[in-house]
Design a protein around this motif. Structure first.
Motif, PDB file in Angstrom:
ATOM      1  N   TRP A 130      18.975 -45.128 108.856  1.00 58.04           N
ATOM      2  CA  TRP A 130      17.543 -44.904 108.988  1.00 58.04           C
ATOM      3  C   TRP A 130      17.007 -44.272 107.694  1.00 58.04           C
ATOM      4  CZ3 TRP A 130      15.639 -47.038 113.268  1.00 58.04           C
ATOM      5  CH2 TRP A 130      16.487 -47.192 114.383  1.00 58.04           C
ATOM      6  N   ASP A 131      15.759 -44.559 107.369  1.00 53.45           N
ATOM      7  CA  ASP A 131      15.190 -43.991 106.147  1.00 53.45           C
ATOM      8  C   ASP A 131      15.250 -42.468 106.145  1.00 53.45           C
ATOM      9  OD1 ASP A 131      14.660 -46.430 104.973  1.00 53.45           O
ATOM     10  OD2 ASP A 131      12.563 -45.988 104.534  1.00 53.45           O
ATOM     11  N   ASP A 132      15.102 -41.848 107.319  1.00 51.62           N
ATOM     12  CA  ASP A 132      15.204 -40.387 107.396  1.00 51.62           C
ATOM     13  C   ASP A 132      16.543 -39.886 106.855  1.00 51.62           C
ATOM     14  OD1 ASP A 132      12.736 -40.265 108.544  1.00 51.62           O
ATOM     15  OD2 ASP A 132      13.429 -39.809 110.560  1.00 51.62           O
ATOM     16  N   LEU A 133      17.576 -40.733 106.931  1.00 52.39           N
ATOM     17  CA  LEU A 133      18.921 -40.322 106.558  1.00 52.39           C
ATOM     18  C   LEU A 133      19.328 -40.772 105.158  1.00 52.39           C
ATOM     19  CD1 LEU A 133      20.859 -41.030 109.888  1.00 52.39           C
ATOM     20  CD2 LEU A 133      19.503 -39.048 109.251  1.00 52.39           C
ATOM     21  N   VAL A 134      18.668 -41.795 104.608  1.00 58.79           N
ATOM     22  CA  VAL A 134      19.114 -42.321 103.309  1.00 58.79           C
ATOM     23  C   VAL A 134      18.040 -42.273 102.225  1.00 58.79           C
ATOM     24  CG1 VAL A 134      20.943 -43.781 104.242  1.00 58.79           C
ATOM     25  CG2 VAL A 134      18.617 -44.698 104.067  1.00 58.79           C
ATOM     26  N   HIS A 135      16.779 -42.072 102.590  1.00 58.42           N
ATOM     27  CA  HIS A 135      15.722 -41.933 101.579  1.00 58.42           C
ATOM     28  C   HIS A 135      15.776 -40.493 101.068  1.00 58.42           C
ATOM     29  CE1 HIS A 135      11.129 -42.192 100.559  1.00 58.42           C
ATOM     30  NE2 HIS A 135      11.898 -42.241  99.475  1.00 58.42           N
ATOM     31  N   VAL A 136      16.107 -40.336  99.791  1.00 63.14           N
ATOM     32  CA  VAL A 136      16.378 -39.009  99.242  1.00 63.14           C
ATOM     33  C   VAL A 136      15.526 -38.763  97.997  1.00 63.14           C
ATOM     34  CG1 VAL A 136      18.745 -38.888 100.117  1.00 63.14           C
ATOM     35  CG2 VAL A 136      18.306 -39.924  97.868  1.00 63.14           C
ATOM     36  N   PRO A 137      15.306 -37.501  97.646  1.00 69.34           N
ATOM     37  CA  PRO A 137      14.610 -37.205  96.397  1.00 69.34           C
ATOM     38  C   PRO A 137      15.494 -37.545  95.200  1.00 69.34           C
ATOM     39  CG  PRO A 137      15.430 -35.187  97.389  1.00 69.34           C
ATOM     40  CD  PRO A 137      15.677 -36.277  98.385  1.00 69.34           C
ATOM     41  N   LEU A 138      14.864 -37.908  94.101  1.00 72.29           N
ATOM     42  CA  LEU A 138      15.588 -38.127  92.851  1.00 72.29           C
ATOM     43  C   LEU A 138      14.647 -37.824  91.690  1.00 72.29           C
ATOM     44  CD1 LEU A 138      18.013 -39.042  91.189  1.00 72.29           C
ATOM     45  CD2 LEU A 138      17.188 -41.403  91.385  1.00 72.29           C
ATOM     46  N   VAL A 139      14.998 -36.802  90.924  1.00 68.48           N
ATOM     47  CA  VAL A 139      14.258 -36.432  89.723  1.00 68.48           C
ATOM     48  C   VAL A 139      15.263 -36.360  88.582  1.00 68.48           C
ATOM     49  CG1 VAL A 139      12.711 -34.777  88.629  1.00 68.48           C
ATOM     50  CG2 VAL A 139      12.640 -35.080  91.115  1.00 68.48           C
ATOM     51  N   VAL A 140      14.951 -37.025  87.479  1.00 65.49           N
ATOM     52  CA  VAL A 140      15.863 -37.065  86.338  1.00 65.49           C
ATOM     53  C   VAL A 140      15.135 -36.593  85.085  1.00 65.49           C
ATOM     54  CG1 VAL A 140      17.356 -38.508  84.901  1.00 65.49           C
ATOM     55  CG2 VAL A 140      17.118 -39.007  87.350  1.00 65.49           C
ATOM     56  N   GLY A 141      15.651 -35.536  84.474  1.00 61.45           N
ATOM     57  CA  GLY A 141      15.207 -35.128  83.157  1.00 61.45           C
ATOM     58  C   GLY A 141      16.113 -35.772  82.132  1.00 61.45           C
ATOM     59  N   HIS A 142      15.605 -36.777  81.421  1.00 62.86           N
ATOM     60  CA  HIS A 142      16.389 -37.605  80.509  1.00 62.86           C
ATOM     61  C   HIS A 142      15.837 -37.423  79.104  1.00 62.86           C
ATOM     62  CE1 HIS A 142      17.907 -41.263  78.571  1.00 62.86           C
ATOM     63  NE2 HIS A 142      18.629 -41.556  79.638  1.00 62.86           N
ATOM     64  N   PRO A 143      16.695 -37.260  78.108  1.00 60.19           N
ATOM     65  CA  PRO A 143      16.213 -36.990  76.747  1.00 60.19           C
ATOM     66  C   PRO A 143      15.225 -38.017  76.212  1.00 60.19           C
ATOM     67  CG  PRO A 143      18.579 -36.635  76.868  1.00 60.19           C
ATOM     68  CD  PRO A 143      18.161 -37.239  78.178  1.00 60.19           C
ATOM     69  N   GLU A 144      15.321 -39.265  76.654  1.00 53.12           N
ATOM     70  CA  GLU A 144      14.495 -40.334  76.092  1.00 53.12           C
ATOM     71  C   GLU A 144      13.426 -40.829  77.053  1.00 53.12           C
ATOM     72  OE1 GLU A 144      17.122 -43.357  74.724  1.00 53.12           O
ATOM     73  OE2 GLU A 144      18.169 -42.045  73.314  1.00 53.12           O
ATOM     74  N   TRP A 145      13.285 -40.155  78.201  1.00 52.04           N
ATOM     75  CA  TRP A 145      12.287 -40.595  79.176  1.00 52.04           C
ATOM     76  C   TRP A 145      11.120 -39.620  79.208  1.00 52.04           C
ATOM     77  CZ3 TRP A 145      15.759 -41.840  84.061  1.00 52.04           C
ATOM     78  CH2 TRP A 145      16.597 -42.930  83.761  1.00 52.04           C
ATOM     79  N   GLU A 146       9.917 -40.159  79.202  1.00 45.93           N
ATOM     80  CA  GLU A 146       8.730 -39.323  79.336  1.00 45.93           C
ATOM     81  C   GLU A 146       8.532 -38.941  80.798  1.00 45.93           C
ATOM     82  OE1 GLU A 146       5.367 -41.297  77.724  1.00 45.93           O
ATOM     83  OE2 GLU A 146       6.150 -41.344  75.669  1.00 45.93           O
ATOM     84  N   GLU A 147       7.888 -37.805  81.023  1.00 48.95           N
ATOM     85  CA  GLU A 147       7.581 -37.388  82.394  1.00 48.95           C
ATOM     86  C   GLU A 147       6.757 -38.460  83.092  1.00 48.95           C
ATOM     87  OE1 GLU A 147       6.139 -33.333  83.052  1.00 48.95           O
ATOM     88  OE2 GLU A 147       6.535 -32.949  80.923  1.00 48.95           O
ATOM     89  N   GLY A 148       6.981 -38.616  84.389  1.00 46.72           N
ATOM     90  CA  GLY A 148       6.199 -39.601  85.124  1.00 46.72           C
ATOM     91  C   GLY A 148       6.761 -39.845  86.503  1.00 46.72           C
TER      92      GLY A 148
END
Length: 483
Positions: free
Chosen positions: A298-316
Motif C-alpha cells: 500500500w502507498d502508506d507503507l512504501v511511499h517514503v520521503p526522499l531528499v538529496v543534497g547533491h554537489p551538482e544539483w540545484e535545490e528544487g
C-alpha cells in the motif's frame, strides 16, 4: 545518510518541510521504497539490490559474511575501499552484525539491542503470552514512569538526540572522507513522543505518553488491534504524528549544526534523508496495522520521503515517480566512487534521470516472497498476505499458521490521499477483472512485472524463518504471525 524507520511521505510533507529547507537539496515527492518492512528494504538501502537477491531460497534476508560469499558489494564497502571512514549508528537489530549489515563499517553502534530488548527476548522465549503481557504492562506503567523521572533519554530505542551528539563528537575528531549513516527509530512503535508534543494533539481519551506507547505496542504487535475502537487507533496515530514532529525539530537542529561546523557543506558534500518504509493505520482497508509482519505494498507503507543534497544539483522539487533502488549507485557516482556491478539500480547524473515509468516492490514473508509494480499514473498490482490470527502467537506449527494466511492479488489506484481497490482475488484464483479498463491495466502490469521481477508471488519456501530471525523480530516487538 539519514534513514527514518516507519516515516510516511505524506506525514513528512505535511509536518517536516523545514527539514528539506535546511538540507538545501532536491525533494522527490513521489519516491518509493522497494519493500514494506525493514528486513526487506535494507538490501536496497545498503547494497542497491532487491531483497530476493539476499533471500537465496530462504526467508531470512541475511547478507553473506563477506562480499565473496554473496557476490554483493554494499555501499559502505565501496566507500571504505575508496578511503572513506564509514560509521553506522542504529539500535535496530536488523542493521547489526547478526545479519552482516555491518560490512564496510568500522565504527559506531550497529544493531546492538539495549537491556529492554534483551529482557524482552528472554521473556518471549518462555512461550507464555500471559507473562509477556504482564511484563509489557509493567514496563510502560512502572519502569517507564520511573525512567521518565530519573533518566533524560528513557525511550525504548536510542533517541535521535543521543546519536546526534555521538556523531558530532566523532566528526570533530575525524579527518578525511567520512560516511555516517544514522537509522532513526524515534517514530517506530511503541510511539513515545515527549509530553509537550503530545499535548498539542487532540485525543479521544486522555492518556499519558507512556499509556499511548503501551497502547500502540499492543495494537501493532497484535496486527489488527483486536478489541480496540477506531478512536483508540486514531489516538495511536496522533502519538505517531507527535513523534514525527519531535523528530523534525531534532533533524533541523542537527543539520543546522552540521552546516555551522562545516561537516555538511551544500555544494560539496552529500546528504540523503529517506525512510525504509511507511506506516499504516487503516486496518479495515489494509487488514493490518503498522507495517509488518504482513508484506504489502500500500502507498502508506512504501511511499517514503526522499531528499538529496547533491554537489551538482540545484535545490528544487521533483514530482515524478522514483525508486530507492537507484539511490546507492547515484550516491556513489556523486562522490566519484565506482559503482559495483552487483547493484540492481542505475546511477544518474541529473535528478530528473531518476524518474521511472514503473517502480517495483519485493518483500519476503515467513512463507513466500511477494512482488508488486506501480505505474507512474498510480495504477498498482501487488500480492500480499493477511493472517487471520487474532492473538499473540509465540508458539504453533507452520502448518497451522499457513492455514490462517489469506494471500491475494490486488489491483489498486493511488491518489494523493487515498488508495482504492479496483479488483481483488485470491492468489491462486484465475479470475480477472471484467471491466475493460481494469482488465487491460491488470494484463499490462502483470506482464511487465513478470518480465522484470517474475511472478506476483514465489512458491513457498522449503525452509522457514530461522530461530535467529525470529529472535530479531521479537526484539523489535513483532511476536505475532512470525512462525
Amino acid at each position: 545518510m539519514l534513514t527514518v524507520d516507519s516515516l510516511r511521505a505524506d506525514v513528512y510533507q505535511e509536518l517536516m518541510e523545514d527539514v528539506t529547507k535546511t538540507i538545501r537539496g532536491v525533494e522527490f515527492t513521489t519516491a518509493f521504497a522497494t519493500a514494506s518492512n525493514t528486513g526487506s528494504s535494507m538490501p536496497t538501502l545498503a547494497a542497491g539490490v532487491f531483497c530476493d537477491r539476499v533471500a537465496n531460497g530462504e526467508p531470512n534476508l541475511k547478507l553473506g559474511e563477506t562480499s565473496g560469499k554473496d557476490e554483493l558489494t554494499t555501499m559502505a564497502e565501496s566507500l571504505s575501499d575508496a578511503g572513506y571512514d564509514c560509521s553506522l549508528w542504529s539500535d535496530n537489530v536488523i542493521f547489526g552484525s547478526e545479519r552482516n549489515y555491518d560490512r564496510g563499517f568500522d565504527d559506531g553502534r550497529a544493531g546492538t539491542p539495549n537491556w529492554k530488548k534483551r529482557a524482552q527476548k528472554i521473556i518471549q522465549r518462555t512461550g507464555s503470552d500471559r507473562l509477556f503481557n504482564v511484563c509489557r504492562w509493567a514496563y510502560f506503567n512502572v519502569l517507564g514512569r520511573i525512567e521518565e523521572k530519573v533518566i533524560s533519554d528513557n525511550n525504548y530505542y536510542i533517541s535521535a538526540n543521543t546519536y546526534h551528539k555521538a556523531v558530532l563528537d566523532s566528526l570533530e575528531q575525524a579527518s578525511g572522507g567520512q560516511m555516517h549513516w544514522i537509522h532513526y527509530m524515534d517514530v517506530h512503535h511503541p510511539f513515545e513522543p515527549p509530553t509537550e508534543y503530545l499535548e498539542t494533539r487532540s485525543l479521544h481519551t486522555d492518556r499519558t505518553s507512556s499509556e499511548l506507547a503501551e497502547l500502540s505496542s499492543q495494537a501493532i504487535i497484535q496486527n489488527r488491534g483486536k478489541g480496540m475502537t477506531d478512536e483508540d487507533i486514531d489516538d495511536i496515530e496522533q502519538a505517531y504524528l507527535a513523534a514525527c514532529e519531535h523528530l523534525r525539530d531534532q533533524l533541523v537542529s542537527f543539520i543546522e549544526t552540521l552546516i555551522d561546523r562545516d561537516h555538511y557543506v551544500p555544494g560539496h558534500d552529500v546528504i540523503v534523508l529517506t525512510a525504509d518504509h511507511g506506516e499504516g493505520f487503516d486496518r479495515d482497508r489494509h487488514g493490518m496495522l503498522g507495517h509488518t509482519p504482513t508484506p504489502a505494498f500500500w502507498d502508506d507503507l512504501v511511499h517514503v520521503p526522499l531528499v538529496v543534497g547533491h554537489p551538482e544539483w540545484e535545490e528544487g522539487t521533483i514530482d515524478c515517480q522514483v525508486s530507492q533502488i537507484d539511490l546507492v549507485p547515484t550516491i556513489l557516482r556523486a562522490v566519484d566512487v565506482s559503482v559495483p556491478p552487483s547493484v540492481d539500480g542505475q546511477a544518474t547524473a541529473l535528478p530528473t534521470e531518476l524518474c521511472r515509468e514503473h517502480v517495483y516492490f519485493t518483500a519476503t514473508g515467513p512463507y513466500r516472497t511477494y512482488h508488486g509494480i506501480r505505474s507512474n499514473t498510480g495504477w498498482k498490482l501487488f500480492s500480499d498476505r493477511i493472517s487471520d490470527s487474532e492473538s499473540i502467537e509465540l508458539t504453533g506449527s507452520d502448518d497451522d499458521q499457513a492455514k490462517q494466511d489469506h494471500e491475494r492479488i490486488l489491483l489498486t489506484t493511488a491518489g494523493k490521499s487515498t488508495e482504492t481497490i479496483r479488483f481483488e482475488c485470491q492468489l491462486d484464483d484465475k479470475t480477472r477483472p471484467t471491466d475493460g479498463d481494469e482488465r487491460e491495466k491488470w494484463r499490462i502490469l502483470r506482464q511487465q512485472l513478470c518480465d522484470t521481477k517474475g511472478e506476483v508471488a514465489t512458491r513457498r519456501f522449503d525452509a522457514m524463518l530461522s530461530d535467529e530471525t525470529v529472535a530479531q523480530l521479537e526484539q523489535l516487538g513483532y511476536v505475532d504471525n512470525i512462525r
